[in-house]
Design an enzyme around this catalytic site. Structure first.
Site, PDB file in Angstrom:
ATOM      1  N   THR B 313     154.252  44.969  -1.216  1.00 10.83           N
ATOM      2  CA  THR B 313     154.051  44.559   0.187  1.00 10.83           C
ATOM      3  C   THR B 313     152.590  44.740   0.581  1.00 10.83           C
ATOM      4  O   THR B 313     151.987  43.859   1.209  1.00 10.83           O
ATOM      5  CB  THR B 313     154.949  45.391   1.133  1.00 10.83           C
ATOM      6  N   TRP B 316     150.451  42.213  -1.249  1.00 14.56           N
ATOM      7  CA  TRP B 316     150.646  40.857  -0.710  1.00 14.56           C
ATOM      8  C   TRP B 316     149.664  40.593   0.432  1.00 14.56           C
ATOM      9  O   TRP B 316     149.178  39.481   0.604  1.00 14.56           O
ATOM     10  CB  TRP B 316     152.086  40.715  -0.183  1.00 14.56           C
ATOM     11  N   HIS B 317     149.362  41.658   1.190  1.00  8.06           N
ATOM     12  CA  HIS B 317     148.497  41.474   2.350  1.00  8.06           C
ATOM     13  C   HIS B 317     147.040  41.223   1.984  1.00  8.06           C
ATOM     14  O   HIS B 317     146.288  40.692   2.801  1.00  8.06           O
ATOM     15  CB  HIS B 317     148.598  42.680   3.291  1.00  8.06           C
ATOM     16  N   GLY B 318     146.634  41.626   0.784  1.00  8.58           N
ATOM     17  CA  GLY B 318     145.251  41.347   0.416  1.00  8.58           C
ATOM     18  C   GLY B 318     144.858  41.999  -0.882  1.00  8.58           C
ATOM     19  O   GLY B 318     145.458  42.989  -1.304  1.00  8.58           O
ATOM     20  N   PHE B 467     145.707  36.114   4.578  1.00 10.17           N
ATOM     21  CA  PHE B 467     146.772  36.469   3.659  1.00 10.17           C
ATOM     22  C   PHE B 467     147.373  35.207   3.050  1.00 10.17           C
ATOM     23  O   PHE B 467     148.178  35.248   2.219  1.00 10.17           O
ATOM     24  CB  PHE B 467     147.851  37.287   4.371  1.00 10.17           C
TER      25      PHE B 467
END
Lengths: 367, 467
Positions: B313, B316-318, B467
């Protein structure tokens, strides 16, 4: 029934606004220039396959859509009203109203830039003026007077002056802060009022060892109205205009002003520029890289080299009372390397570096 | 082209709506597909091909999985689909991150690729993945109509910033959806609310965060105001964008899942993540956590699963370590809550449970917003007085005073208080009557006000674009 009516009204409002402004934006003619913001507006982008595929067209269209939006100034006003009155923000885009004044909150000092300015001024002094009397003065910003009473932030002008003092040992400081007040500046503009500068001029003349003093009675006022300054358009809200006064006298009218850039004589005031892009250009025709003003009736032989920004245009005519000749040098437009081509440095002169905090904070612009 | 732009609001949207509603039922998805491709092309001319290619492969993999003659072949097709989708995501989003870390670990000098991140790639990749996995699981039939499938992947309301809409959520809407005045009106209202949240609140808070980041002074209070303002900014930014997406979906007849449910009223981190970015949380739950065994396994494996899910998670954001740390920070809190903290919290008064959540989330967004671990450490130290800074200063007080009303409105607006009050008001007879005219007028005012903000300023970033 109520709900159906409400839903219909919502859709009418929503799509009415979107489609209405779409059509209005398409049907209204594009403007080339925004008088209120004093800048050129973006035009419809030029189309080409290369510019479409690298995204330039769409980036430029976004700017175009913003700049050419119908009732742009009105919308900016709505935003300003909301920010001040509902969000109770103390400034909107850095601007705030204090009494009838519009003031820009400037408070950050770029120490590196101030030191660079000191280095620049020192370099000029050492190159051209060794042995002559050299001075510097910081022009206070109008925010420096309103910030403390209005609860806004202001520049630590004493700290800025200290940096210059410590790094320019041969150039003496002239303090101007106590010679001015907020009302000595225009309501909607950054600049000071020429007619309120007698105290400031006398402080400069006295500090530079010049025996001449001036008073308001020495001049006649020529008034121009209405003057909307640079902050008026930026603030996007209604504000009172000023009267722009030009102080004139027989000696000033007969003085000679030579513009080295255009190689021509100009007049000390240019009232015809009052209706132009920047009405403040009435003083010495605005931005000029090098001017020489000569008082043909002067009883003194003293000469002054004034390194200045736009504030210098309005104070120079008053300083001329104490000098036969003043050279006005604007280092924002002219390299100091070129000065020997125009000024004979073997002549002894007073030297004054007179700058506002804006220029000192952005000294990279000094050439 | 963000929704909160003049180009979208006053050019793209009215033209698209006019074309869409004047088209026959059969042509509507084609109109949406063309509009969506143009919408994406406007922001990413070159990467439009990548998105179209991803759509096409997702479509073909779906058909292959469905038509596979054996479970083994279907599984192989699914693996190909996952490897392809994740491969594209990793290449475009994480290449330089891996190269940088390999270089620093091994001393190698592999040159960076400097690939620009395609907008929305994380969102549409997850949508395609969920589709092929659902087809493999037999939860949905593979879509045979390529226009419908491409419209699903590229649907402009949710293309660039979610919510992550699964194919099964809108399969029926894609095939046959009804359009009603009440649906479109509720969508328009929701869109305007989202636009207002984004433009008036999030952008104003972004100005505050930016001003504080560039402040000449550093104080403990300044760090705290900045952390609180950023937490609210990201909420209004992202939830506002989700509102706009859901509203646009309703206008065009779609029913997108909710993405936020007043997360700041939560009393634990576990509850917070049921209310924040719901579509992402449920995606990881359904496609990673549960397939790994979920909660029906031993404690150690459950902890492992939580760590894996929250590592992913965060990642996934960066492609930066602070996002990984951010994810693992939440994993730590969630594990702690599951092991014992939840039981302790449940015994505490409501106020303290809220306080714990707000503090935990505020710190998490400091980690999230940090550009590198050094900045993260400095900010956290500054907040907790470890830098020896003064408590406050003139600049801090100025910005606090200047933005106090916005912060207050943002804090109250992050709770359901306003929605509950409006609902109660509308239930009363005079309230219901007044709402007939007041609600449309309010939306019109909000739309015009947001336009004023857009026209006035150029400060209109959207955090989740990256993102």
């Amino acid at each position: 029934m109520n709900r159906k009516l409400k839903d219909k009204l919502i859709l009418i409002c929503f799509f009415g606004i979107l489609i209405g402004f779409l059509l209005a934006n398409i049907l209204t003619r594009d403007a080339a220039y925004s008088a209120s913001e004093r800048r050129k507006l973006a035009r419809f982008p030029k189309l080409s396959s290369e510019r479409i595929f690298d995204g330039t067209v769409f980036e430029q269209f976004d700017k175009y859509a913003l700049d050419q939006f119908v009732l742009r100034d009105g919308f900016r006003g709505i935003k300003a009203l909301f920010a001040y009155n509902l969000f109770r923000q103390k400034d909107n885009n850095g601007l705030y109203f204090w009494g009838d004044h519009i003031v820009k909150m400037k408070y950050k000092m770029n120490e590196e830039s101030v030191l660079n300015a000191a280095k620049k001024m020192n370099g000029i002094y050492e190159k051209y003026f060794i042995g002559m009397d050299a001075y510097f003065a910081i022009i206070p910003d109008k925010n420096d007077y309103s910030a403390s009473v209005s609860g806004r932030l202001s520049t630590d002008i004493e700290k800025m002056a200290g940096l210059l003092r410590n790094n320019m040992p041969d150039i003496r400081e002239i303090k101007l802060f106590d010679t001015l007040s907020l009302d000595d500046y225009y309501l909607t503009d950054i600049h000071w009022k020429q007619e309120n500068l007698t105290g400031t001029v006398n402080r400069l003349l006295e500090s530079m060892g010049n025996p001449v003093r001036i008073s308001g009675n020495d001049f006649e006022k020529k008034e121009l109205y209405p003057f909307f300054g640079v902050y008026y358009g930026q603030a996007a809200l209604p504000a009172k205009p000023d009267t722009l006064s030009l102080l004139t006298a027989d000696s000033l009218e007969k003085s000679l002003v030579f513009d080295y850039e255009r190689n021509e004589q100009i007049h000390i005031y240019a009232p015809e520029k009052f209706g132009g892009t920047d009405p403040y250009d009435v003083f010495l025709s605005g931005a000029k890289l090098l001017l020489k003003i000569t008082d043909t009736q002067s009883e003194t032989d003293r000469e002054l080299v004034l390194f200045r920004d736009s504030f210098g245009s309005s104070i120079a005519p008053l300083l001329l009372t104490g000098y036969k000749t003043i050279f006005l040098v604007d280092l924002r437009y002219m390299s100091s390397e070129l000065l020997p081509e125009y000024i004979d440095f073997s002549v002894k002169r007073d030297v004054l570096f007179l700058y506002g905090a804006d220029v000192l904070n952005n000294s990279h612009m000094l050439k | 082209m963000p929704f909160s732009s003049v180009s979208f609001l006053y050019f793209f949207l009215p033209v698209t709506a006019a074309l869409y509603f004047s088209a026959s039922r059969k042509m509507k998805n084609l109109i949406l597909l063309i509009a969506s491709m143009f919408f994406y092309f406007y922001g990413e001319p070159v990467y439009s091909l990548l998105m179209a290619f991803s759509s096409l492969t997702g479509y073909l993999y779906g058909l292959w999985i469905q038509k596979a003659k054996s479970k083994k072949e279907a599984r192989f097709a699914l693996i190909c689909s996952v490897v392809f989708s994740i491969g594209l995501l990793v290449f475009f989003k994480y290449s330089d991150f891996f190269i940088e870390n390999i270089n620093s670990l091994t001393g190698a000098d592999i040159p960076l690729l400097y690939i620009p991140l395609p907008i929305g790639i994380s969102f549409y990749t997850f949508q395609i993945l969920s589709y092929t996995i659902d087809v493999y699981r037999g939860q949905v039939e593979a879509e045979r109509n390529i226009i419908d499938f491409s419209a699903y992947v590229s649907l402009f309301p949710q293309l660039i910033a979610g919510p992550i809409v699964r194919y099964c959520d809108i399969r029926n809407d894609l095939r046959s959806r009804s359009h009603s005045v009440s649906g479109a009106a509720s969508g328009a209202g929701r869109f305007v609310i989202g636009l207002t949240k984004k433009v008036l609140i999030a952008n104003t808070l972004a100005e505050l965060v930016s001003s504080l980041a560039n402040a000449a002074e550093s104080t403990v209070l300044l760090y705290w105001i900045s952390a609180a303002a950023f937490s609210l900014q990201i909420y209004y930014d992202f939830s506002g964008y989700s509102d706009m997406a859901i509203g646009l979906g309703r206008i065009f007849g779609f029913h997108f899942p909710e993405n936020f449910n007043y997360p700041f009223v939560s009393k634990s981190v576990t509850e917070f993540w049921r209310r924040w970015h719901i579509s992402l949380g449920t995606w990881f739950r359904d496609y990673v956590y549960i397939p790994m065994g979920g909660s029906r396994i031993g404690k150690a494996n459950r902890i492992r699963n939580i760590l894996v899910v929250w590592f992913l998670t965060g990642f996934w954001h960066g492609a930066q370590w602070n996002f990984v740390i951010w994810g693992l920070y939440f994993a730590f809190l969630l594990i702690t809550e599951k092991l014992f903290l939840k039981r302790v919290l449940d015994r505490l008064p409501r106020f303290f449970r809220h306080l714990y959540l707000i503090l935990a989330v505020t710190i998490s967004f400091v980690i999230f917003n940090s550009n590198g671990t050094a900045m993260m450490r400095t900010t956290l130290k500054g907040m907790f007085g470890a830098l020896g800074l003064p408590f406050s200063g003139v600049e801090t007080v100025y910005y606090l005073e200047s933005y106090a009303v916005v912060l207050l409105i943002a804090a109250v607006g992050a709770t359901p208080a306003a929605a509950i009050a409006a609902k109660r008001l509308k239930k009363s007879r005079p309230g219901e009557k007044a709402a007939v005219f007041l609600e449309p007028a309010l939306y019109a005012c909000m739309l015009l006000l947001a336009t004023g903000y857009l026209v006035d300023g150029s400060f209109n970033p959207f955090l989740y674009f990256r993102f």
